[in-house]
Design an enzyme around this catalytic site. Structure first.
Site, PDB file in Angstrom:
ATOM      1  N   GLY A   1      37.622  38.101  30.782  1.00  0.00           N
ATOM      2  CA  GLY A   1      37.380  39.238  29.905  1.00  0.00           C
ATOM      3  C   GLY A   1      38.552  40.202  29.894  1.00  0.00           C
ATOM      4  N   ASN A   2      39.351  40.192  30.964  1.00  0.00           N
ATOM      5  CA  ASN A   2      40.510  41.096  31.045  1.00  0.00           C
ATOM      6  C   ASN A   2      41.679  40.624  30.179  1.00  0.00           C
ATOM      7  OD1 ASN A   2      40.858  38.930  32.666  1.00  0.00           O
ATOM      8  ND2 ASN A   2      41.136  40.086  34.563  1.00  0.00           N
TER       9      ASN A   2
ATOM     10  N   LYS B   1      32.097  33.152  35.753  1.00  0.00           N
ATOM     11  CA  LYS B   1      32.308  32.610  34.411  1.00  0.00           C
ATOM     12  C   LYS B   1      33.012  31.247  34.442  1.00  0.00           C
ATOM     13  CE  LYS B   1      36.891  33.423  33.006  1.00  0.00           C
ATOM     14  NZ  LYS B   1      37.379  33.386  34.380  1.00  0.00           N
TER      15      LYS B   1
ATOM     16  N   LYS C   1      38.341  29.713  40.826  1.00  0.00           N
ATOM     17  CA  LYS C   1      38.854  28.882  39.726  1.00  0.00           C
ATOM     18  C   LYS C   1      39.072  27.448  40.215  1.00  0.00           C
ATOM     19  CE  LYS C   1      41.332  32.738  37.482  1.00  0.00           C
ATOM     20  NZ  LYS C   1      40.088  33.466  37.364  1.00  0.00           N
TER      21      LYS C   1
END
Lengths: 313, 313
Positions: free
Chosen positions: B11-12, B217, B279
């Site tokens: 989102g960043n 996410k 990640k």
């Protein structure tokens, strides 16, 4: 062959003025509406759901206003706020409708789509913005916002301050309507055109961009119904039927009416602007463009196949 | 046969800490990301987009907090706030990606879906909520919120006050993944699992309900990638490659690495928790469950088919 229906209902069915607006209240309201929608599913309809967002987008705009003041989170444009309400309202509907259908032993996919609706930047409505939105401001605050954003303000008729007004242009195209049609005809329930859609225009560079406006949710849903060749179009409201001479000794409930008759009533001023008149106009538009029946009724009536006021050609 | 990829980005990438957060800034950021995604489309991939919402949902929670104080608009639960960010972020991405593809002469439908992601209410994470969310509170405010909502608070390590912490449970199921897969394999671009998805659990009545939590996410996107049998899984971040011994004289860029090797690095603590480690774990999960390649790279590298660090079986 299974009939395809678009069903439109108001945002105030979910966030009611007579309640505090707690999450539990909203869930209970949406659940009640979904219980009623089961009536249509049981009648065998394939369904696309459109919904309003009047109270919700109003709240989001207030939250943006307050968030900037208290936490320095910059307020975003109104079309951005509409997209937020599409996310939250569709979430509430999808979840409760799924739960309610499951309770009734019905298994269906329900898909919620974030939907941009194209309007014409040359629409006359942009010359005369009239729809009040967002918080009340002092004259000084309003002047500053005019300078900063070019917004248009009008004094609130009840003296609560200055209020921003935006245009209410006609919907011209609905993004992704082909996919909506296909999914719905396969038996999936699709939730779309929330709040009448996120208003977008094609700019001078031929690109799409958001614009602050309010698209009438009934007209957006009717436009979608025409595009996807829906058989029937339902507008759910807080009365079981449309009336003429409403609240007079000559009050008369309308059952099945043809276009010429309902157009005459509209011309004679039987229907309130901002309330029943736009619903009737959306129904007329649908039927004149090939729709079979447009029905205005109360959600609780949906279990009956002869519910409400039917507008036919 | 055309390859199917899930692409996840933060989102960043859209709402950056070094900017004010104006709408125009957000549009410019999302446009830049979309320009980079064109590289994947030109490589011939069918694409599903997952995205984060960290800064966005933080802002929405601040707006809810301020809106209740200033305008008496009741703050809603965090899962409701997530649904709002799904609407707004998907809107921004869909619009700019459409514009960018058009500029490149590419015509594709782009569909944005509001997505609930099921987690297990027995997930151990709920025993140890650790993810800080929302505004900072005084001790007194925090105590009141504990009594009112049963929230859990921890003191901010930098002394800015008390901060609510929520669980970060594992994604178990993704609503509507079958429809997402079909639409994507037909060549439509689908935007889904925004912010890791709206977290929902099956309650004791067997119904779905929202729960306040943060689903990672990357893990949500990887779970979707496994479900839809994607060939490749991309995580876009702010470095072109994964490194071991990062910021030391022995720093080494990883190009193609197998699962045993990357698992060893993970165990040795080469990757930062809350940043590269989750990640890498999402990539390992994808490849162990049948995925061909998981790629961690910078968005600007997507035009090259040999970009980034590739994790393979």
């Amino acid at each position: 062959m299974t009939k395809l229906a678009v069903v439109a209902f108001g945002g105030n069915a979910l966030l009611r003025g007579d309640q505090k607006g707690t999450y539990d209240e909203q869930v209970a309201n949406v659940r009640e509406t979904c219980e009623n929608l089961v009536g249509l599913v049981k009648q065998g309809y394939n369904i696309v759901i459109g919904h309003g967002n009047g109270p919700q987008v109003g709240n989001v705009m207030l939250q943006h206003d307050a968030g900037e003041e208290k936490h320095n989170v910059l307020a975003q444009p109104m079309h951005f706020c509409v997209s937020e309400t599409q996310g939250s309202i569709a979430y509430l509907i999808e979840q409760q409708l799924k739960n309610v259908l499951q309770k009734h032993g019905i298994q269906k996919n329900i898909l919620s789509i974030v939907t941009q609706v194209q309007v014409d930047k040359a629409d006359q409505a942009f010359q005369n913005p009239a729809k009040p939105v967002g918080p009340y401001y002092t004259n000084e605050q309003a002047d500053a916002l005019v300078r900063e954003h070019g917004w248009v303000f009008k004094a609130d008729p009840r003296g609560r301050g200055m209020r921003r007004v935006v245009a209410s242009p006609k919907p011209v195209d609905i993004n992704n309507w082909e996919i909506v049609e296909r999914l719905a005809r396969e038996g999936n329930i699709v939730i779309t055109v929330g709040g009448g859609g996120i208003p977008v225009i094609k700019n001078d560079q031929g690109e799409m961009e958001g614009i602050d406006a309010v698209i009438d949710k009934d007209l957006a849903s009717a436009t979608l119904a025409v595009k996807i060749n829906a058989d029937d179009f339902f507008i759910l409201t807080d009365v079981p039927n449309v009336f003429i001479n409403f609240n007079t000794p000559e009050q008369k409930k309308l059952e099945t009416v043809g276009i010429p008759e309902i157009e005459r009533y509209l011309e004679e001023g039987h229907f309130t602007e901002g309330s029943m008149a736009p619903k009737v106009r959306a129904c007329i538009m649908f039927v004149k463009n090939g729709g079979k029946e447009a029905i205005i009724t109360e959600a609780t009536q949906l279990k009956n196949s002869d519910a409400g006021t039917k507008i036919i050609s």
